[in-house]
Motif scaffolding. Structure first.
Motif, PDB file in Angstrom:
ATOM      1  N   UNK A  76       0.098   8.870 -40.187  1.00 41.26           N
ATOM      2  CA  UNK A  76       0.800   8.086 -39.389  1.00 41.26           C
ATOM      3  C   UNK A  76       1.551   6.631 -39.977  1.00 41.26           C
ATOM      4  N   UNK A  77       2.320   6.097 -39.736  1.00 38.46           N
ATOM      5  CA  UNK A  77       2.325   5.005 -41.074  1.00 38.46           C
ATOM      6  C   UNK A  77       1.571   3.695 -40.784  1.00 38.46           C
ATOM      7  N   UNK A 195      -8.427   8.921 -32.381  1.00 34.33           N
ATOM      8  CA  UNK A 195     -10.085   7.850 -33.254  1.00 34.33           C
ATOM      9  C   UNK A 195      -8.815   7.685 -34.203  1.00 34.33           C
ATOM     10  N   UNK A 196      -8.686   6.456 -34.224  1.00 31.65           N
ATOM     11  CA  UNK A 196      -6.986   5.842 -34.991  1.00 31.65           C
ATOM     12  C   UNK A 196      -7.865   5.483 -36.345  1.00 31.65           C
ATOM     13  N   UNK A 197      -7.321   5.585 -37.662  1.00 29.31           N
ATOM     14  CA  UNK A 197      -7.920   5.082 -38.813  1.00 29.31           C
ATOM     15  C   UNK A 197      -6.860   4.504 -39.182  1.00 29.31           C
ATOM     16  N   UNK A 198      -7.137   3.420 -39.956  1.00 35.78           N
ATOM     17  CA  UNK A 198      -6.269   3.207 -41.519  1.00 35.78           C
ATOM     18  C   UNK A 198      -7.305   2.932 -42.543  1.00 35.78           C
ATOM     19  N   UNK A 209       2.139   1.385 -45.445  1.00 35.55           N
ATOM     20  CA  UNK A 209       1.757   2.232 -43.948  1.00 35.55           C
ATOM     21  C   UNK A 209       1.452   2.999 -44.415  1.00 35.55           C
ATOM     22  N   UNK A 210      -0.069   2.810 -44.243  1.00 35.66           N
ATOM     23  CA  UNK A 210      -0.505   4.414 -44.337  1.00 35.66           C
ATOM     24  C   UNK A 210      -2.225   4.216 -43.344  1.00 35.66           C
ATOM     25  N   UNK A 211      -2.165   5.622 -42.791  1.00 34.95           N
ATOM     26  CA  UNK A 211      -3.060   5.812 -41.451  1.00 34.95           C
ATOM     27  C   UNK A 211      -3.191   7.053 -41.423  1.00 34.95           C
ATOM     28  N   UNK A 212      -3.463   7.426 -39.667  1.00 35.98           N
ATOM     29  CA  UNK A 212      -3.787   8.441 -39.350  1.00 35.98           C
ATOM     30  C   UNK A 212      -4.665   8.711 -38.304  1.00 35.98           C
ATOM     31  N   UNK A 213      -4.666   9.457 -36.927  1.00 37.87           N
ATOM     32  CA  UNK A 213      -5.336   9.687 -35.952  1.00 37.87           C
ATOM     33  C   UNK A 213      -5.866  11.391 -36.395  1.00 37.87           C
ATOM     34  N   UNK A 214      -7.108  11.204 -34.918  1.00 36.33           N
ATOM     35  CA  UNK A 214      -7.446  12.578 -35.105  1.00 36.33           C
ATOM     36  C   UNK A 214      -8.120  12.383 -33.381  1.00 36.33           C
ATOM     37  N   UNK A 228       9.245   9.960 -36.353  1.00 33.65           N
ATOM     38  CA  UNK A 228      10.344  10.990 -36.833  1.00 33.65           C
ATOM     39  C   UNK A 228       9.538  11.506 -38.056  1.00 33.65           C
ATOM     40  N   UNK A 229      11.234  12.537 -38.311  1.00 31.47           N
ATOM     41  CA  UNK A 229      10.252  13.526 -39.489  1.00 31.47           C
ATOM     42  C   UNK A 229      10.323  12.630 -40.665  1.00 31.47           C
ATOM     43  N   UNK A 230       9.536  12.923 -41.419  1.00 32.26           N
ATOM     44  CA  UNK A 230       8.809  12.451 -43.120  1.00 32.26           C
ATOM     45  C   UNK A 230       8.739  10.859 -42.458  1.00 32.26           C
ATOM     46  N   UNK A 231       8.413  10.908 -41.575  1.00 31.86           N
ATOM     47  CA  UNK A 231       7.530   9.328 -41.259  1.00 31.86           C
ATOM     48  C   UNK A 231       7.195   8.753 -42.273  1.00 31.86           C
ATOM     49  N   UNK A 232       5.901   9.709 -42.951  1.00 23.16           N
ATOM     50  CA  UNK A 232       4.796   8.691 -44.017  1.00 23.16           C
ATOM     51  C   UNK A 232       5.439   9.096 -45.259  1.00 23.16           C
ATOM     52  N   UNK A 233       5.525   7.927 -45.884  1.00 23.86           N
ATOM     53  CA  UNK A 233       6.298   8.408 -47.770  1.00 23.86           C
ATOM     54  C   UNK A 233       5.367   9.553 -48.684  1.00 23.86           C
TER      55      UNK A 233
END
Ligand SMILES: Cc1ncc(COP(=O)(O)O)c(C=O)c1O
Length: 342
Positions: A76-77, A195-198, A209-214, A228-233
């Motif tokens: 995710x962003x 779990x949300x991580x940053x 803007x970089x993170x992710x969830x599990x 949104x498509x291509x949300x993470x650059x």
């Protein structure tokens, strides 16, 4: 109790308290970051900007880092996008946010039209699972928690997971804790766990803007459909991949050990001045209670030091301040200034 309307500014964040020339104790991003090796790899990704981003390698790296399957990972962003996706996709009947905590999860739920119920932990902010209503089908909690710095035991959080409930644990500061013993990031067995991580804090990448969830594959798919498509650059994907390697995790761990020492010394110094420091701090900041905190914050500002106000966190009031933990010299500068002001 369902909070009818936000009674405080949930969208106030520490970055608005920083200004040129101020020593920054208001924002919890690690100082001196991103490290040069990381900045160079992100810069090298600029040569690939003509192509659309490919999340595959970063997703695989995150999955390996947390011993998950790639279909349990959504990049995710930042963690902020994860909260918005969850709020837009989930249809909770009874959404509960455990406070005091970072206010964006509640803000995202409200923006998506969900009523929000607050469970407000009293000082010293120890989580009692019995405080969470049994029929809550969405529970959001931070670990370690911003702004309290309190680290809840993994077993306490795991006890909140159950079929029919989504349990969102915001682990944006989990890598402040050496070895991450209380992280649930590898627990694919817990029903409804997200779990949300940053990457923002430890790696100094707030602007990327970089993170992710599990989460379970079904929920990951539903959230991905809403993203949104291509949300993470591409540069953010490169950073995510690079920060997930065993070498990067070891680097973060070494920093976390140093942080623990600085935090203990800083907490002792502040306590010595008569401030009430929230015990068992585990993150890169301390939550402090002092009568007249608002005035103190203004006076610190006049002396060139920015700290984070506490009163925009549900459950705290005018007597609370949050301060980042910096290196020994910078912490000492703050302690000396406080000693003069108090
Ligand atoms: C506890 C917590 N979670 C998440 C975030 C947001 O992280 P990101 O920059 O990855 O969106 C913050 C930022 O302050 C935070 O304090």
């Amino acid at each position: 109790m369902v909070a009818p309307e936000p009674d405080i500014d949930l969208r106030h964040h520490g970055d608005t308290e920083v200004a040129p020339g101020l020593v920054d104790f208001a924002v919890n991003v690690r100082a001196g970051t991103p490290p040069r090796w990381l900045a160079e790899r992100i810069a090298a990704a600029l040569g690939d900007l003509a192509a659309y981003p490919d999340p595959g390698p970063a997703r695989a790296a995150v999955a390996a880092r947390h011993r998950r399957d790639p279909d349990q990972v959504l990049l995710t962003a930042g963690a902020a996008e994860a909260f918005v996706l969850l709020a837009r996709v989930l249809r909770p009947r009874r959404a509960v946010v455990v406070h005091p905590q970072f206010t964006e999860p509640e803000a995202a739920l409200r923006a998506a039209g969900h009523p929000v119920e607050r469970v407000v932990l009293p000082p010293d902010f120890v989580l009692d699972p019995a405080a969470v209503p049994a029929d809550a089908d969405l529970v959001m909690v931070g670990n370690p928690t911003n702004p309290t710095s309190v680290l809840h035991p993994a077993a306490t959080l795991a006890a909140l997971a159950r079929p029919g409930r989504v349990l969102v644990v915001d682990e944006a500061f989990a890598d402040c804790v050496p070895g991450e013993p209380e992280s649930l990031s590898s627990r694919a067995d817990l029903p409804g766990l997200v779990v949300v991580r940053s990457l923002t804090k430890t790696w100094g990448l707030a602007g990327l803007r970089a993170g992710y969830l599990l989460a379970a594959p079904g929920l990951v798919r539903a959230l991905a459909d809403a993203q949104p498509l291509w949300s993470v650059s591409t540069p953010a994907l490169v950073a995510t991949r690079e920060c997930s390697t065993p070498r990067a995790v070891a680097e973060a761990d070494a920093w976390a050990r140093g942080l623990s020492r600085e935090r203990a010394a800083f907490a002792a110094a502040l306590s010595g001045l008569g401030l009430r420091v929230t015990p068992n701090a585990a993150a890169s900041f301390l939550l402090v209670r002092v009568p007249g905190a608002q005035r103190l914050r203004t006076e610190l500002r006049a002396r060139g030091i920015a700290v984070r106000r506490g009163d925009t966190f549900p459950g705290l009031g005018a007597d609370w301040l949050r301060t980042a933990v910096r290196d020994f010299e910078t912490n000492s500068q703050m302690t000396r200034t406080l000693a003069e002001l108090l």
